[in-house]
Design an enzyme around this catalytic site. Structure first.
Site, PDB file in Angstrom:
ATOM      1  N   GLU A 189       0.794  -1.209   0.192  1.00  0.00           N
ATOM      2  CA  GLU A 189      -0.077  -0.232  -0.333  1.00  0.00           C
ATOM      3  C   GLU A 189       0.603   1.523   0.122  1.00  0.00           C
ATOM      4  O   GLU A 189       0.189   2.446   0.198  1.00  0.00           O
ATOM      5  CB  GLU A 189      -0.733  -0.027   1.406  1.00  0.00           C
ATOM      6  N   GLY A 225      21.199   8.154   9.057  1.00  0.00           N
ATOM      7  CA  GLY A 225      22.030   8.582   9.976  1.00  0.00           C
ATOM      8  C   GLY A 225      20.523   8.731  10.884  1.00  0.00           C
ATOM      9  O   GLY A 225      21.794   9.250  12.526  1.00  0.00           O
TER      10      GLY A 225
END
Length: 321
Positions: A199, A265
């Protein structure tokens, strides 16, 4: 004493008979390979060649001609022609090769930008004149202007459901049992390896494992732009919550909380027994199984909790396609 040279591995071949559409300037607009095979051209159905020859037709309104092509390509070598690129895209959607397991170097430069219409592919140049000629046949619907067409106009894989055909590009790999809902999207050289609910967006280069759910609006980073090179794998029995996103690989039996975007990160506090044990970059958890990624509702920090012994289960009735 003579030495025997190391035996070279056999090339991985895909071949097929196709029907190519060419514009007036010689540009190849598309090549349809209805039944490609894994192996040499001799393994392909020769009778298909005659069937395609009977279908080949010129179209003065679109300024196109058609001809049969016969092609055999080494999947480990870079594509050498437009027809070669089209055969590789068909190989992916026919499940003859998995994403990232064939060479697609330079594929964008080999493909032509095309106006995809209900009357067939058309050249971009002077399209309004082409449209005027086609209007004599009836309404002209333009599905898109792109180098990649809809997969379902060329390949309909067995055992899948696709809510909106515009959302799946040729070159997508959809395994048996895959359901792509209307807001789902699957790019070329990407897709599923087993029963999956899609989806959200599966970007180029991304593969999703068996039993996983890509929730509504969820996003998985690809490698087509921004200089990214990391190939992201979503493991088996993974849930990416609605509007979540990942820029790292997600291990088996993991859950990413709805609305949480985890980039490489992102600073993540790893919890043990409810207490923060240490903090790492998310990339250090890439591919680690049995984790729940969530955002602390008080501090706003991203946390990873162990969830060993628990898994994600799809509704089997939704994937009996």
């Amino acid at each position: 004493m003579t030495q025997t040279a190391a035996q070279q591995p056999s090339p991985r071949l895909v071949s097929g008979h196709g029907l190519a559409t060419t514009a007036a300037d010689g540009a190849v607009l598309d090549v349809w390979f209805p039944a490609p095979v894994a192996g040499p051209l001799s393994a392909a159905d020769a009778s298909l060649r005659d069937t395609l020859r009977a279908l080949a037709a010129d179209d003065a309104d679109r300024g196109t001609t058609q001809a049969v092509v016969e092609l055999e390509v080494d999947l480990d070598a870079a594509p050498a022609s437009t027809a070669d690129a089209w055969l590789r895209l068909h190989a992916l959607s026919h499940r003859l090769a998995r994403p990232n397991e064939l060479n697609l170097d330079g594929v964008f430069g080999l493909l032509t930008n095309v106006v995809w219409t209900n009357h067939g592919p058309c050249a971009v140049a002077d399209f309004e004149l082409t449209r005027a000629r086609l209007r004599a046949r009836g309404a002209v619907q333009v599905y898109g202007v792109d180098k990649f067409p809809r997969m379902t106009d060329y390949v309909v894989p067995s055992g899948v459901r696709i809510g909106d055909a515009d959302r799946v590009r040729l070159g997508a790999h959809l395994a048996e049992g895959t359901t792509v809902m209307h807001e789902g999207f699957v790019n070329f050289n990407a897709g599923t390896l087993g029963n999956s609910m899609v989806e959200g967006r599966i970007s180029a280069g991304v593969v999703v494992g068996d039993g996983s759910d890509v929730g509504g609006g969820a996003s998985i980073m690809g490698t087509l732009s921004g200089g990214g090179t990391q190939r992201i794998v979503v493991g088996e029995h993974v849930l990416l919550g609605a509007n979540s996103g990942v820029g790292i690989s997600v291990g088996d039996d993991c859950v990413v909380e709805a609305g949480l975007y985890v980039t490489a990160g992102t600073r993540v506090s790893v919890l043990q027994d409810g207490e923060a044990a240490h903090t790492v970059k998310a990339v250090d958890l890439s591919g680690v199984p049995n984790l729940l990624f969530r955002r602390n509702s008080t501090t706003g920090g991203v946390e990873a909790l162990p969830r060993a012994g628990r898994t994600v289960e799809l509704n089997a009735a939704l994937h009996a396609n």
